[in-house]
Enzyme design. Sequence first.
Site, mmCIF file in Angstrom:
data_model
loop_
_atom_site.group_PDB
_atom_site.id
_atom_site.type_symbol
_atom_site.label_atom_id
_atom_site.label_comp_id
_atom_site.label_asym_id
_atom_site.label_seq_id
_atom_site.Cartn_x
_atom_site.Cartn_y
_atom_site.Cartn_z
ATOM 1 N N LYS A 60 1.158 -1.683 0.259
ATOM 2 C CA LYS A 60 0.145 -0.131 0.290
ATOM 3 C C LYS A 60 0.711 1.162 -0.363
ATOM 4 C CE LYS A 60 -3.825 -1.221 -1.308
ATOM 5 N NZ LYS A 60 -4.634 -0.528 -1.897
ATOM 6 N N SER A 277 -3.713 -13.009 2.820
ATOM 7 C CA SER A 277 -3.324 -12.386 2.073
ATOM 8 C C SER A 277 -2.343 -13.325 0.672
ATOM 9 C CB SER A 277 -3.496 -11.523 1.159
ATOM 10 O OG SER A 277 -2.495 -10.692 1.066
HETATM 11 C C1 LIG Z 1 -2.237 -7.872 2.941
HETATM 12 C C2 LIG Z 1 -3.420 -6.785 1.554
HETATM 13 N N1 LIG Z 1 -3.487 -7.609 0.825
HETATM 14 C C3 LIG Z 1 -3.691 -7.928 -0.635
HETATM 15 C C4 LIG Z 1 -4.451 -6.170 -0.901
HETATM 16 C C5 LIG Z 1 -5.106 -6.068 -1.735
HETATM 17 O O1 LIG Z 1 -4.423 -5.344 -2.606
HETATM 18 P P1 LIG Z 1 -5.477 -4.001 -3.692
HETATM 19 O O2 LIG Z 1 -6.091 -2.892 -2.699
HETATM 20 O O3 LIG Z 1 -4.474 -2.658 -4.240
HETATM 21 O O4 LIG Z 1 -6.255 -4.838 -4.808
HETATM 22 C C6 LIG Z 1 -4.488 -5.208 0.532
HETATM 23 C C7 LIG Z 1 -5.031 -3.857 0.306
HETATM 24 O O5 LIG Z 1 -5.577 -3.359 0.706
HETATM 25 C C8 LIG Z 1 -3.735 -6.295 1.255
HETATM 26 O O6 LIG Z 1 -3.229 -5.029 2.407
#
Ligand SMILES: Cc1ncc(COP(=O)(O)O)c(C=O)c1O
Length: 320
Positions: A60, A277
Amino acid sequence: MPPEVRIPAPAILQPLLDRVPALRLIGNTPLVRVTAFEDSHPGVEIHAKVEYFNPGGSLKDRPVLRMLAEGIAAGRLTPDKTIIDSSSGNAGIAYAVIGGALGYKVEIVIPDNASKERLKRLAAHGAKITHTSAQDGYDEAIRTVRRIVAASPEKYFYCDQYSNDGNWRAHHETTAPEIWAQTEGRVTHFVFGVGTGGTITGIGRRLRELNPDLQIELLVPDAFPGVEGLKPLGSPGDHVPEIYDTTLASRTWDVDDEKSWQTSQILARAGLFAGQSSGACVATAVRVAQDLSRRGQPGVVVTMLCDIGERYFSTRLWDV
Ligand SMILES: Cc1ncc(COP(=O)(O)O)c(C=O)c1O
């Protein structure tokens, strides 16, 4: 070994990088080959972009830096303004790290079930935290920010990462060219999900411009509320972010919590300490690689290690 590359910072970021040299640590992250699952997908490589190397510990930092730079360049983010947004995690920390270093006040609206390590990190950078009820969900945090901003619009700079084009542009201009250079143009598949949609939209668009045959593999957590950071897109009541380009994905893959967690745990033992994630991303990359391998096709599958594993000490992720 992928070559060492440094993609020059886009011009819009330059004034901020001159003001605060520490912000130069954002981006130009390593790409590492993930070998832990290689026996199951002979002939196909998996690589992951180590986004937890960013100063805020996640992917981010790039979009937040870009959105603030655009706000400053447009004259909307002035020194008297407070940066405000809702975030249950990484974006909030990025606002606190970057906004704080640039000398702005930062206010983050966050559901009151947010973990202690996140709250402490926000406080460490001087951010003000406003809590909303966890029972009312993340949407209540969004509604609360909108109410606060509507009551005193002159006081705030509201970034609104779900509809701000600076979010996907950050990945289009930096993350994707880095992946392209680090794989020497060999990337064939990009695997990711949707939180705000910034990562998949920015990287997907740029890699497709560079190689029209590039496959974009969308992963979707199969249960509400989903894997931390990734939305269970399409489930009832789930809203599709405005900046997510729904035309990009070639295929969709379901991923469950348990598999994501197990994969994060395997990655940890292989020296890659990332959050849940990231486990979901690598678990899906492995399925894509296995599918190619079964069909006798070579491939270079790229995904992301989104944030640092320490951020999950107060969850069950590391109860192993
Ligand atoms: C841990 C994590 N994984 C994946 C994402 C997904 O990314 P995006 O917001 O660019 O779709 C985020 C976004 O906040 C995140 O904090």
